[in-house]
Design a protein around this motif. Structure first.
Motif, PDB file in Angstrom:
ATOM      1  N   MET A 122      13.050   7.130  15.150  1.00 11.22           N
ATOM      2  CA  MET A 122      13.768   8.390  14.325  1.00 11.22           C
ATOM      3  C   MET A 122      13.635   9.786  14.826  1.00 11.22           C
ATOM      4  N   THR A 123      14.681  10.236  14.887  1.00  9.53           N
ATOM      5  CA  THR A 123      14.713  11.596  15.329  1.00  9.53           C
ATOM      6  C   THR A 123      14.154  12.306  14.301  1.00  9.53           C
ATOM      7  N   ARG A 149       1.079  -0.905   0.268  1.00  8.97           N
ATOM      8  CA  ARG A 149       0.227   0.113   0.006  1.00  8.97           C
ATOM      9  C   ARG A 149       0.761   1.352  -0.195  1.00  8.97           C
ATOM     10  N   LYS A 150       0.047   2.250  -0.627  1.00  4.51           N
ATOM     11  CA  LYS A 150       0.918   3.671  -0.933  1.00  4.51           C
ATOM     12  C   LYS A 150       1.318   4.472   0.312  1.00  4.51           C
ATOM     13  N   ASP A 151       0.511   3.890   1.309  1.00  2.00           N
ATOM     14  CA  ASP A 151       0.194   4.805   2.376  1.00  2.00           C
ATOM     15  C   ASP A 151       0.924   3.956   3.427  1.00  2.00           C
ATOM     16  N   LEU A 152       1.563   2.992   3.335  1.00  2.00           N
ATOM     17  CA  LEU A 152       2.360   2.526   4.324  1.00  2.00           C
ATOM     18  C   LEU A 152       3.750   2.735   4.695  1.00  2.00           C
ATOM     19  N   PRO A 153       4.120   3.141   5.541  1.00  2.00           N
ATOM     20  CA  PRO A 153       6.090   4.562   5.712  1.00  2.00           C
ATOM     21  C   PRO A 153       6.871   3.249   5.321  1.00  2.00           C
ATOM     22  N   LEU A 154       7.974   4.151   4.732  1.00  2.00           N
ATOM     23  CA  LEU A 154       8.734   3.125   3.792  1.00  2.00           C
ATOM     24  C   LEU A 154       9.195   2.513   5.291  1.00  2.00           C
ATOM     25  N   SER A 155       9.681   3.083   6.378  1.00  2.00           N
ATOM     26  CA  SER A 155      10.224   2.643   7.485  1.00  2.00           C
ATOM     27  C   SER A 155       9.685   1.816   7.761  1.00  2.00           C
ATOM     28  N   GLY A 156       8.380   1.570   8.164  1.00  2.00           N
ATOM     29  CA  GLY A 156       7.786   0.772   8.855  1.00  2.00           C
ATOM     30  C   GLY A 156       7.314   1.235   9.999  1.00  2.00           C
TER      31      GLY A 156
END
Length: 190
Positions: A171-172, A144-151
């Motif tokens: 993540m900062t 899904r394109k709304d899933l963040p790349l970092s998970g």
């Protein structure tokens, strides 16, 4: 019998409520169907004398977040008798469930599981709808394109504990949001 005959015959024979659009190309025919009718259309294509689709090559999904029905489910079929490829596509959203095609094409069970696992498009009364490519504890659907790349979680092996540990990602803030302007699109002072 060529693709043009199959295309013309299918358009004349199929009930109009099953098919929104038919396209013909040198590589095969493409049927765009409503969410309620992929099962009926695929059974017709498998059992009818002039199509005789024997093989479900695969089922794949596409995510278009800007559309109302954001997911497109594509069935790629092959008629070895007539040397013809047929693509059937339908659209769905997060809550719309599609009818499974496991009974006419038993190999479709694996592909429907993968579409559910990767995109979250589920099938009504699927005999074995569970995760196939991701871990059972995985949250969300990775394609899904709304899933963040970092998970959402980070998985790593912890040597002192001698086991795999899953922790929320920290993540900062400066890495989460960034300026997407290209450095080559700078203002000229000329």
């Amino acid at each position: 019998m060529d693709n043009q005959f199959i295309f013309k015959y299918s358009w004349e024979t199929l009930p109009k409520k099953w098919v929104k659009k038919i396209e013909r190309s040198e590589h095969g025919n493409s049927f765009d169907t409503n969410t309620d009718y992929p099962f009926q259309l695929l059974c017709f294509l498998k059992l009818h004398t002039y199509t005789r689709v024997q093989v479900s090559i695969d089922i794949c999904g596409v995510d278009h977040p800007s559309r109302k029905r954001r997911f497109e489910v594509v069935y790629n079929l092959l008629s070895t008798r007539y040397n013809s490829r047929i693509r059937v596509q339908t659209s769905a959203d997060e809550v719309t469930r599609i009818s499974p095609v496991v009974s006419p094409f038993p190999s479709a069970g694996r592909w429907e599981r993968e579409v559910w696992d990767m995109f979250g498009v589920s099938s009504i009364n699927h005999p074995d709808l569970r995760r196939i490519s991701t871990d059972y504890g995985f949250e969300g659907h990775p394609l899904r394109k709304d899933l963040p790349l970092s998970g959402y979680v980070e998985v790593h092996y912890d040597d002192p504990e001698k086991r795999v540990v899953s922790e929320p990602i920290e993540m900062t803030q400066e890495f989460r949001y960034f300026d997407s302007a290209s450095p080559w699109e700078q203002r000229s002072d000329g």
